[in-house]
Motif scaffolding. Structure first.
Motif, PDB file in Angstrom:
ATOM      1  N   ALA A 447       0.835  -1.203   0.000  1.00 47.75           N
ATOM      2  CA  ALA A 447       0.000   0.000   0.000  1.00 47.75           C
ATOM      3  C   ALA A 447       0.870   1.253   0.000  1.00 47.75           C
ATOM      4  N   GLU A 448       1.909   1.248   0.800  1.00 48.90           N
ATOM      5  CA  GLU A 448       2.796   2.416   0.869  1.00 48.90           C
ATOM      6  C   GLU A 448       3.522   2.633  -0.452  1.00 48.90           C
ATOM      7  N   ARG A 449       3.970   1.550  -1.077  1.00 45.64           N
ATOM      8  CA  ARG A 449       4.718   1.698  -2.332  1.00 45.64           C
ATOM      9  C   ARG A 449       3.854   2.216  -3.469  1.00 45.64           C
ATOM     10  N   TRP A 450       2.596   1.839  -3.498  1.00 49.37           N
ATOM     11  CA  TRP A 450       1.791   2.102  -4.694  1.00 49.37           C
ATOM     12  C   TRP A 450       0.658   3.119  -4.499  1.00 49.37           C
ATOM     13  N   LEU A 451       0.182   3.322  -3.277  1.00 47.67           N
ATOM     14  CA  LEU A 451      -0.986   4.177  -3.073  1.00 47.67           C
ATOM     15  C   LEU A 451      -0.653   5.482  -2.367  1.00 47.67           C
TER      16      LEU A 451
END
Length: 929
Positions: A447-451
């Motif tokens: 979630a942190e990497r992509w959103l």
């Protein structure tokens, strides 16, 4: 696009159709992660054994043996999709898929013909961005036919593709595009693709393409597409079912071995186009409610992060217990629908979240809640309980999906997707491993990497209904002066009766550890009081909204933990409660089913929330041409006071739904939901002794009241004396939906033989792809994506109707063609022996695979008993099908089809079709609000 999370579709995506190579760095498993994995329940799993070989021409063949039914799934995937197209030539992959069904050099006829005669099932062809596939299940003796047909279009197609066929299918595809875009939010996705990927990216256009590019497609272009991408070395053939690898080798070499390989295909492998800045867009359309959609470009198919994002999607909006659904629909009641799916493709993925708002003014508040929940996931991750519940529920659904050898999500689909997308038919095992081992920190990291940034925000608002004055200013007087102010083979079936009088029908099937059951109660929407339609539907919707001591969300959570599902619904003649459960959790699942049946909560807060959703559903129905027409047609045919004269959707109307109370629901359940008006059908991994014991215990307190069971009087009605036309205005619609209806026979006066004969009569005129109606309007004229006739299955007097969504400028001509087909069928062009033989062959030949899946057998048994038949009806069906001759078919056609008494309902742009309709002089034309 439909919601995919926590559904059979998402399970197939999550566990079968995506990849394993990580885009994120791997870390050592921490003590916390080990503890999570230790606490997680063991996930259900099915191993799909297979063997693979490659022909000399490069064709990859995958074989899976499953002898439970004498059928073979034939599934051919070509490694070509919309991503292989170029700017200015979009839609080619999908257009070519249509052309593959239009005959070959050695069989220049409709492709479906031999398959219908052979009894093929689950036959289709589909195109997406990354691949094109063609599949069907055939009885084992028909395997040679299926392989001949598939190999013939792989190796011998070009000579059969003519300009006429191209023009015909171009028209069909364009009508498919119009049909999709005529639906609410139908044009939304074009904007999503266009504005989330850079210009020229293969995912920046829709699979179906643009009208301009379709119009420009030439015969040379189409021929070149075949030469470039349809060689055996760019294809995978999967054979699954009643076959072994040695037989497969012989047959594959026999039919495909002489096809010359194509040239090597250049492949773009990755282009995520990750975005760093937010962009926003607002559009207005003819939609029933405002919608907000947020999209992030993410990891592609074949990555560990892709699998983690599947889980994240379900945490956010995958069912009632998901964070956004719970908060927006249940707690704050700001939305009628929340959806999320992780759209994995080979070049890039996209995580998409959408919410339908109950009011336009709260869109900003909804977006703030979405952003808040995503921020919470990025900061803290999902909980262990959330993740374990989703893993088990998805794994259970996948186990149920792969029970079948063919069709969407079946075993052959799983193996083919692995072979094409990952060069590994057994990739599903790797996907399962990634998913089952995923920890809360894994999902948090994804979630942190992509959103964290780069979302595209699209808001769709309804625009006000506008109109023009009938008369305008007299412009002949010139410019006015300036003023001061401006203006099959059946398994054994046993029956028994519980001590409370409930009849139980059991078919034990133990090929997978799943138990399915359906409880039918002899009362549906027809039992609603005429002054308060919608009670049955409202009550059915409320049954699983909390029961016993469990709230709606707690009940949904318990079911997810068990890998079970309970569905409640009301149709015209019955209310049904269905359950699918894992055998290992049968007792706990049955206990929950018993609570739903006997102790629904009917909490006031839930009633108001569901009331809002049903009112929103009615708005949606009125916005969709087909459902709107089906709301209008029944009272026109039966009369508004008739039990069958209510909207066929069952939802009632706004006034009645607003007035339905908790007392109405309690009265409905007390009057109709009793064991002496019900029947339970069970198919699955359980024996009679265990089933009876568990049911006696779970349903001991469900007893029939002392008063006699009620019944519903449904009178027979005459058709209108002459044809009538009713028109619903849908401004700017690119299509007109044509429905023409009649009243049919009464089921109470119809024996088993007549029922089958009526069905065959309907199949010939409009009940199948190769029926007269569809072949005329779709294949010959190219005016419609599909036209059909339906003879409804009811407990009393049925309805027969024709429906055809057609391009607006062919509304008049399409109505004329419908009349021509109906008049011919009952007059000088009755059913031919060839047509009858084809239907008989099809219906008999498909029987061996008809009951391959538990749910198929369950529904067939339940429907047979509901119609006053029993298992002998299914057993004798082949004899019943072979009995009618063409005279019997003609007799039934003449008894049902009365063209001069049709009631027509047309949904379209009145400004463009009014003159067309009135010029036909069919009868009185009424324009409805």
């Amino acid at each position: 696009m439909n919601k995919m999370s926590l559904s059979a579709i998402s399970v197939a995506v999550m566990l079968s159709l995506s990849g394993c190579a990580s885009t994120a760095s791997q870390t050592n498993t921490s003590a916390t992660q080990q503890a999570e994995q230790t606490a997680a329940p063991a996930l259900p799993f099915v191993n799909i054994d297979y063997q693979t070989f490659t022909l000399d021409n490069g064709l990859t063949v995958v074989v899976h043996t499953d002898r439970k039914a004498p059928i073979v799934a034939v599934n051919v995937w070509y490694d070509v999709g919309a991503k292989n197209e170029q700017v200015g030539k979009t839609g080619f992959a999908h257009l070519f898929e249509h052309l593959m069904f239009n005959g070959t050099e050695n069989y220049d006829d409709e492709y479906f013909g031999p398959f219908e005669r052979a009894g093929a099932t689950e036959q289709n062809g589909t195109t997406n961005s990354d691949r094109t596939n063609y599949f069907q299940n055939v009885p084992t003796p028909a395997l040679d036919m299926a392989l001949w047909m598939e190999s013939d279009r792989m190796g011998h197609l070009l000579g059969a593709i003519t300009q006429d066929k191209l023009d015909e299918q171009r028209g069909v595809v364009q009508n498919e595009k119009r049909q999709g875009e005529a639906q609410p939010y139908g044009t939304m996705w074009n904007n999503v693709w266009k504005y989330t990927f850079p210009q020229g990216h293969p995912y920046s256009w829709s699979v179906i393409g643009s009208m301009e590019d379709l119009n420009a497609a030439s015969l040379d272009d189409v021929h070149q597409w075949f030469k470039d991408y349809y060689g055996p070395n760019n294809a995978v053939l999967v054979l699954a079912g009643d076959i072994d690898v040695e037989t497969a080798k012989k047959k594959a070499n026999k039919y495909f071995g002489d096809i010359k390989p194509g040239k090597p295909v250049a492949k773009l492998e990755k282009w995520i186009a990750k975005r760093d800045e937010q962009s926003r867009m607002v559009i207005k359309d003819r939609v029933p409610a405002s919608r907000i959609v947020k999209v992030w470009n993410t990891a592609e198919k074949g990555t560990t992060d892709g699998e983690y994002l599947n889980l994240l999607s379900d945490v956010l909006a995958g069912g009632k217990n998901s964070r956004l659904y719970q908060r927006l629909v249940y707690d704050e009641q700001l939305a009628s629908n929340v959806f999320s799916f992780n759209y994995l493709r080979t070049l890039a993925g996209q995580l998409i979240i959408g919410v339908d708002a109950l009011d336009k003014s709260i869109i900003e508040k909804i977006e703030a809640i979405i952003d808040e929940e995503i921020a919470n996931i990025i900061a803290k991750g999902p909980t262990t309980d959330e993740l374990n519940r989703i893993k088990f529920s998805n794994a259970a659904e996948w186990v149920k999906q792969v029970e079948g050898v063919g069709g969407f999500g079946g075993k052959s689909d799983v193996l083919a997707s692995g072979a094409v997308y990952h060069n590994d038919p057994g990739y599903y095992k790797r996907a399962f491993e990634i998913t089952s081992n995923a920890t809360t920190s894994d999902v948090q990291g994804a979630a942190e990497r992509w959103l964290s940034s780069g979302d595209f925000v699209l808001t769709v608002h309804p625009f006000a209904e506008l109109s023009a004055n009938e008369q305008g200013v007299d412009r002949s007087t010139g410019v006015p002066g300036a003023g001061d102010v401006p203006s099959l083979d059946l398994p054994e079936v046993n029956t028994f009766t519980l001590s409370n009088g409930l009849e139980v029908v059991l078919s034990q099937r133990s090929d997978t550890p799943v138990i399915n059951m359906r409880l039918d109660i002899s009362a549906g929407t027809a039992s609603d009081d005429n002054n308060k339609p919608g009670v049955a539907n409202f009550t059915a919707n409320m049954l699983d909204e909390g029961a016993g001591e469990l709230s709606a969300l707690a009940l949904a959570e318990e079911l997810e933990k068990l890998g079970a599902s309970i569905d409640t619904s009301a149709s015209l003649d019955k209310t049904s409660l269905s359950m699918s459960a894992m055998a290992i959790n049968w007792q706990q699942s049955l206990a929950l089913f018993s609570e739903v049946l006997q102790n629904p909560s009917f909490n006031d807060s839930d009633i108001e929330r569901v009331r809002t959703l049903i009112l929103q559903q009615i708005k949606q129905e009125k916005a969709r041409p087909m459902s709107n027409a089906l709301r209008v047609l029944p009272p026109l045919l039966y009369g508004a006071s008739h039990p069958y004269g209510k909207p066929l959707t069952g939802t009632g109307n706004e006034e009645s739904v607003a007035a339905i109370s908790r007392d109405d629901m309690l009265a409905y359940t007390e009057k109709w939901m009793r064991p002496d008006l019900a029947r339970l059908v069970v198919v699955g991994d359980i024996d009679q002794a265990q089933l009876k014991q568990s049911l006696e215990q779970a349903l001991a307190s469900w007893q029939a009241p002392q008063q006699a069971a009620p019944s519903l009087d449904i009178p027979t009605v005459d058709n209108a004396e002459q044809a009538r036309v009713f028109v619903l205005d849908k401004p700017d619609s690119p299509q007109s939906l044509i429905i023409s209806g009649l009243l049919g026979p009464d089921a109470n006066d119809t024996d088993a033989q007549q029922e089958v004969t009526l069905d065959m009569m309907n199949t010939i005129i409009g009940g199948s792809f190769t029926s007269r109606m569809n072949m005329n309007l779709r294949e010959d004229k190219g005016w419609s994506y599909g036209a059909r006739t339906i003879l409804m299955d009811t407990d009393a007097q049925s309805t027969f109707f024709v429906f055809a969504p057609v391009q607006t400028d062919k509304t008049k001509e399409s109505m004329q063609e419908i009349l021509k087909e109906l008049n011919g069928y009952i007059g000088e062009q009755p059913a031919t022996q060839e047509e009858l033989d084809k239907v008989v062959a099809n219906k008999i030949a498909k029987l061996p695979g008809r009951y391959e899946k538990k749910r198929s057998l369950l529904n067939a048994l339940a429907d047979a008993y509901d119609n006053g038949r029993d298992v002998s009806y299914l057993e004798k069906y082949p004899q019943l099908v072979q009995q009618p001759d063409t005279q019997a078919i003609a007799k039934q056609a003449q008894s049902v089809i009365k063209p001069k008494q049709l009631t027509w309902v047309i949904v379209g742009d009145v400004a463009k079709i009014k003159e067309q309709i009135e010029s036909l002089n069919l009868g009185e034309v009424t324009y409805l609000d």
